[in-house]
Design an enzyme around this catalytic site. Structure first.
Site, PDB file in Angstrom:
ATOM      1  CE  LYS A 145       0.206  11.685  24.780  1.00 46.40           C
ATOM      2  NZ  LYS A 145      -0.316  11.460  26.447  1.00 46.40           N
ATOM      3  NE  ARG A 152       0.763  17.155  -8.865  1.00 42.90           N
ATOM      4  CZ  ARG A 152       2.072  16.829  -8.771  1.00 42.90           C
ATOM      5  NH1 ARG A 152       3.264  17.166  -9.094  1.00 42.90           N
ATOM      6  NH2 ARG A 152       2.560  15.462  -8.798  1.00 42.90           N
ATOM      7  NE  ARG A 177       7.322   3.593   9.387  1.00 41.49           N
ATOM      8  CZ  ARG A 177       8.395   4.218   8.158  1.00 41.49           C
ATOM      9  NH1 ARG A 177       9.232   4.130   7.821  1.00 41.49           N
ATOM     10  NH2 ARG A 177       7.296   4.579   7.083  1.00 41.49           N
ATOM     11  CD  GLU A 212       0.528   7.386   9.192  1.00 42.48           C
ATOM     12  OE1 GLU A 212      -0.656   7.077   7.662  1.00 42.48           O
ATOM     13  OE2 GLU A 212       1.299   7.514   8.644  1.00 42.48           O
ATOM     14  CG  HIS A 229       9.840   3.376   0.419  1.00 46.69           C
ATOM     15  ND1 HIS A 229      10.919   4.136   0.269  1.00 46.69           N
ATOM     16  CD2 HIS A 229       8.478   4.180   0.414  1.00 46.69           C
ATOM     17  CE1 HIS A 229      10.330   5.372   0.579  1.00 46.69           C
ATOM     18  NE2 HIS A 229       8.956   5.281   0.482  1.00 46.69           N
TER      19      HIS A 229
HETATM   20  P1  0O2 Z   1       6.060   8.220   3.255  1.00 45.38           P
HETATM   21  O1  0O2 Z   1       6.860   8.509   2.841  1.00 45.38           O
HETATM   22  O2  0O2 Z   1       5.900   6.879   4.556  1.00 45.38           O
HETATM   23  O3  0O2 Z   1       4.678   8.923   4.521  1.00 45.38           O
HETATM   24  P2  0O2 Z   1      -4.034   8.595   2.651  1.00 45.38           P
HETATM   25  O4  0O2 Z   1      -2.386   8.743   3.311  1.00 45.38           O
HETATM   26  O5  0O2 Z   1      -4.925   7.887   3.949  1.00 45.38           O
HETATM   27  O6  0O2 Z   1      -3.924   9.002   1.938  1.00 45.38           O
HETATM   28  P3  0O2 Z   1      -3.172   5.838   2.325  1.00 45.38           P
HETATM   29  O7  0O2 Z   1      -2.588   4.973   1.221  1.00 45.38           O
HETATM   30  O8  0O2 Z   1      -5.322   5.723   2.631  1.00 45.38           O
HETATM   31  O9  0O2 Z   1      -2.979   7.509   1.957  1.00 45.38           O
HETATM   32  O10 0O2 Z   1      -2.989   5.754   3.511  1.00 45.38           O
HETATM   33  P4  0O2 Z   1      -2.434   3.956   4.461  1.00 45.38           P
HETATM   34  O11 0O2 Z   1      -2.548   3.252   3.346  1.00 45.38           O
HETATM   35  O12 0O2 Z   1      -2.821   4.335   5.789  1.00 45.38           O
HETATM   36  O13 0O2 Z   1      -0.472   4.533   3.947  1.00 45.38           O
HETATM   37  C1  0O2 Z   1      -0.086   5.663   4.321  1.00 45.38           C
HETATM   38  C2  0O2 Z   1       1.497   5.055   4.632  1.00 45.38           C
HETATM   39  O14 0O2 Z   1       2.006   3.803   4.895  1.00 45.38           O
HETATM   40  C3  0O2 Z   1       2.000   5.265   3.392  1.00 45.38           C
HETATM   41  O15 0O2 Z   1       2.667   7.123   3.535  1.00 45.38           O
HETATM   42  C4  0O2 Z   1       3.223   4.239   4.094  1.00 45.38           C
HETATM   43  O16 0O2 Z   1       4.365   4.765   5.127  1.00 45.38           O
HETATM   44  C5  0O2 Z   1       3.022   3.062   4.841  1.00 45.38           C
HETATM   45  N1  0O2 Z   1       2.118   2.200   3.862  1.00 45.38           N
HETATM   46  C6  0O2 Z   1       0.925   2.049   3.564  1.00 45.38           C
HETATM   47  N2  0O2 Z   1       1.043   0.866   2.496  1.00 45.38           N
HETATM   48  C7  0O2 Z   1       2.108   0.712   2.250  1.00 45.38           C
HETATM   49  C8  0O2 Z   1       3.252  -0.507   1.120  1.00 45.38           C
HETATM   50  O17 0O2 Z   1       2.412  -0.629   0.301  1.00 45.38           O
HETATM   51  N3  0O2 Z   1       4.483  -0.231   1.651  1.00 45.38           N
HETATM   52  C9  0O2 Z   1       4.901   0.160   2.053  1.00 45.38           C
HETATM   53  N4  0O2 Z   1       6.233   0.573   2.128  1.00 45.38           N
HETATM   54  N5  0O2 Z   1       4.813   1.184   2.891  1.00 45.38           N
HETATM   55  C10 0O2 Z   1       3.448   1.134   2.787  1.00 45.38           C
HETATM   56  P5  0O2 Z   1       3.323   7.203   2.460  1.00 45.38           P
HETATM   57  O18 0O2 Z   1       2.643   8.712   2.269  1.00 45.38           O
HETATM   58  O19 0O2 Z   1       3.171   6.250   0.731  1.00 45.38           O
HETATM   59  O20 0O2 Z   1       5.038   7.802   1.818  1.00 45.38           O
END
Ligand code: 0O2
Length: 225
Positions: free
Chosen positions: A48, A83, A105, A167, A183
């Site tokens: 898309k 977990r 992304r 997502e 990160h």
């Molecule tokens: P990965 O390895 O990138 O997948 P939820 O997923 O809803 O349980 P949350 O925190 O409410 O948790 O989700 P949110 O805020 O939408 O953020 C999820 C993802 O956004 C993260 O996935 C990161 O990819 C990115 N992200 C959010 N906040 C930050 C941040 O402060 N710094 C960076 N670098 N990335 C961020 P994961 O699962 O953490 O990791």
């Protein structure tokens, strides 16, 4: 027989028994199928965005998308999430409760293109918006910026249609550069509290500066018409 040899026998006789291996296999199959469905959903969403990019290239001679990076969550990080969220360890519960097993992304040149592409995606009649988090309008306290969408997209299998959650993270090149540096620092061990605090402040400053740069470059682009 020493204790280590005894342990090896226990592992061979019980842990590696046919019954245990059959149970693992029986549980792995639905999980592997689920991960394959997420990979299909990623393909649908990526297509898309590629179609939109192609249309903009043809019609307006510009590409709003610089790169698309996709991934399915690793089993290790999925297990950690199960977990932490304290949800049951079943395929159904994972599918229902975890929204970011499939992640796409989309990296853009300019902030306006992020919102334009998100609108174009959400207007499509097979896409359902589940959740929207605008960390560009409301950055995280550490400076993190991106637009996050959880969408549901259908995938068409041999005899059925399945709606899968994906997502979608939309961000500019500068936001992506910042997020990957942040990160890296987050997972760096052995940093003293002082150093962590100094780096956190420096990162916040960089996030603000690069957001300003994004807007100034967008203004230049807009002036060029
Ligand atoms: P990965 O390895 O990138 O997948 P939820 O997923 O809803 O349980 P949350 O925190 O409410 O948790 O989700 P949110 O805020 O939408 O953020 C999820 C993802 O956004 C993260 O996935 C990161 O990819 C990115 N992200 C959010 N906040 C930050 C941040 O402060 N710094 C960076 N670098 N990335 C961020 P994961 O699962 O953490 O990791």
């Amino acid at each position: 027989m020493n204790i280590q040899d005894k342990m090896k026998d226990v592992v061979k006789d019980y842990v590696m028994s046919d019954a245990v291996l059959d149970t693992i296999r029986a549980n792995m199959e639905p999980m592997e199928a689920l991960m394959a469905y997420y990979r299909c959903a990623i393909m649908e969403i990526e297509t898309k965005f590629r179609v939109l990019n192609e249309q903009f290239s043809l019609q307006y001679d510009r590409n709003p998308i610089e790169t698309i990076k996709s991934r399915t969550k690793s089993i290790e990080s999925l297990a950690k999430k199960v977990r932490n969220k304290k949800i049951p360890l079943s395929v159904q519960s994972i599918e229902e409760n975890i929204n970011d097993i499939a992640g796409v992304r989309v990296i853009c040149g300019f902030p306006e293109d992020i919102y334009m592409l998100a609108d174009c995606l959400l207007k499509q009649d097979d896409i359902t918006l589940i959740e929207r988090k605008d960390y560009i309008a409301n950055p995280k306290p550490n400076g993190y910026r991106s637009l996050h969408l959880i969408v549901s997209v259908p995938i068409f299998l041999k005899d059925e249609k399945k709606n899968m959650k994906v997502e979608v993270q939309l961000r500019t090149i500068a936001m992506d550069f910042w997020a990957s540096l942040e990160h890296k620092i987050r997972y760096k061990k052995n940093l003293s509290e002082d150093v962590q605090e100094k780096l956190a402040q420096e990162l916040l400053y960089c996030a603000e500066q690069s957001a300003d740069l994004d807007l100034r470059m967008q203004n230049i682009r807009n002036e060029l018409g």
